[in-house]
Scaffold this motif. Sequence first.
Motif, PDB file in Angstrom:
ATOM      1  N   VAL A 164       0.914  -1.192  -0.005  1.00  0.00           N
ATOM      2  CA  VAL A 164      -0.028   0.033   0.056  1.00  0.00           C
ATOM      3  C   VAL A 164       0.873   1.299   0.044  1.00  0.00           C
ATOM      4  N   VAL A 165       1.953   1.318   0.972  1.00  0.00           N
ATOM      5  CA  VAL A 165       2.854   2.436   0.911  1.00  0.00           C
ATOM      6  C   VAL A 165       3.512   2.688  -0.282  1.00  0.00           C
TER       7      VAL A 165
ATOM      8  N   GLU B 161       2.818   1.873  -3.359  1.00  0.00           N
ATOM      9  CA  GLU B 161       1.996   2.083  -4.599  1.00  0.00           C
ATOM     10  C   GLU B 161       1.682   3.951  -4.594  1.00  0.00           C
ATOM     11  N   LYS B 162       1.494   4.285  -3.167  1.00  0.00           N
ATOM     12  CA  LYS B 162       1.193   5.448  -2.684  1.00  0.00           C
ATOM     13  C   LYS B 162       2.571   6.543  -3.118  1.00  0.00           C
ATOM     14  N   VAL B 163       3.651   6.027  -2.668  1.00  0.00           N
ATOM     15  CA  VAL B 163       4.979   6.775  -2.807  1.00  0.00           C
ATOM     16  C   VAL B 163       5.310   6.793  -4.136  1.00  0.00           C
ATOM     17  N   GLU B 164       5.224   5.525  -4.863  1.00  0.00           N
ATOM     18  CA  GLU B 164       5.640   5.856  -6.203  1.00  0.00           C
ATOM     19  C   GLU B 164       4.773   6.732  -7.110  1.00  0.00           C
ATOM     20  N   LYS B 165       3.480   6.745  -6.984  1.00  0.00           N
ATOM     21  CA  LYS B 165       2.745   7.549  -7.527  1.00  0.00           C
ATOM     22  C   LYS B 165       3.188   9.249  -7.082  1.00  0.00           C
ATOM     23  N   LYS B 166       3.302   9.434  -5.831  1.00  0.00           N
ATOM     24  CA  LYS B 166       3.875  10.887  -5.574  1.00  0.00           C
ATOM     25  C   LYS B 166       5.067  11.034  -6.166  1.00  0.00           C
TER      26      LYS B 166
END
Lengths: 200, 190
Positions: free
Chosen positions: A183-184, A186-191
């Motif tokens: 979950v982390v 996916e978020k970090v990658e997008k950001k």
Amino acid sequence: MNAPFFKFGFFGNEVSLILAFVIGIAFGFALERGGFGNARILAAQFYFTDMRVLKVMFTAIVTAMLGVYYLTWIGWLDLSLVYISDTYMLPQALGGFILGVGFVIGGYCPGTSVVSFASGRLDGLIFILGVMFGIFVFGVVFPLINSFYYSTYMGKVTLQEWSDTSYGFMVFLVVVMALAAFVVAEKVEKKMSEKLKVSK
Amino acid sequence: MRTISALFPKKIKVEELTAIEAKPYSNPYLVGFGLGLVLLATFVIMGRGLGASGAMSSIVAVTVDKLSPEYASQNSFFKNYLGDGTTNPLKDWLVFEVLGVFVGGFISALLAGRIKRTVEKGPHISTSLRLVFAFVGGSFMGFGAMLARGCTSGQALTGGALLNLGSWVFMLMVFAGAYAMAYFIRRQWL
């Protein structure tokens, strides 16, 4: 069913070498499919722009871990016959750190460098030569660091034995940890990729 | 730096000429699942896990033995890989497995149109400097893997799935080392 098959004498050494080659093909195939023959993709992990290394590694670990746990539970697999290396805490921790430094400088690890070279990358080949040089240097200085190499010996010890919990609980904990990491990631990658787009 | 690129006769193209569009890499979770099944099969069939650095140390030990048999027989590290002389040290499980990795990687790249004579690097660094970094990084990796008794395959993946304490400490330290170094080497990649 008695697994591991080799340990129960289902086949001999010669056959095990053929199986090693076949298993290696599957291993190399999977690594290439994951993009692990490409140093830029592997290095991107350490700049948070592409978290493939973490995702592939933890999915693989969770898959194999659950498989081993289940096959042991139903009695197909004798886990005591599956080889795990002894723990030497300090040399393994320092070795891991040095290896991590080498990972981001060189862009590969030993297995992925072979895939890289196989798909035409010259930096993969040079990396392999570097690994061999590092091993040679280790061999030469080995007599000097011998006592450190064998220090902080703990024998064969698993996370559940060390933390005095059960096998099942530790498996559950690792699954939860992996899911949280996904979950982390996916978020970090997008950001991070959005941030890089803006700066470009 | 210049002498290194002079070693390679043909000029290496770094930017791809997209004549044939290479297929995108597969979904990482799917790849991880596949890799996990390969690892599980290895446990079930062989009672051991995957590895890579061990094969390279066998090759190094054999090379040292060829160049100086006397030194190799005196050094406890190389001697360990060479055995008692009754079997060929290259007739080893990990050596055959890594040969398979090469073939498997080649087949997959070929099917996906990803065979490419190139050097992977960021846009702000020369090819020769990248090759120097590849060699230096490889050397750290080789040394570290020997100290840790395994690399990403042997310790992190294999020991990780078997919940080996030393392997998990190793794995966390790999990420720690890489993230600690990443900032200083960012020009190579970004």
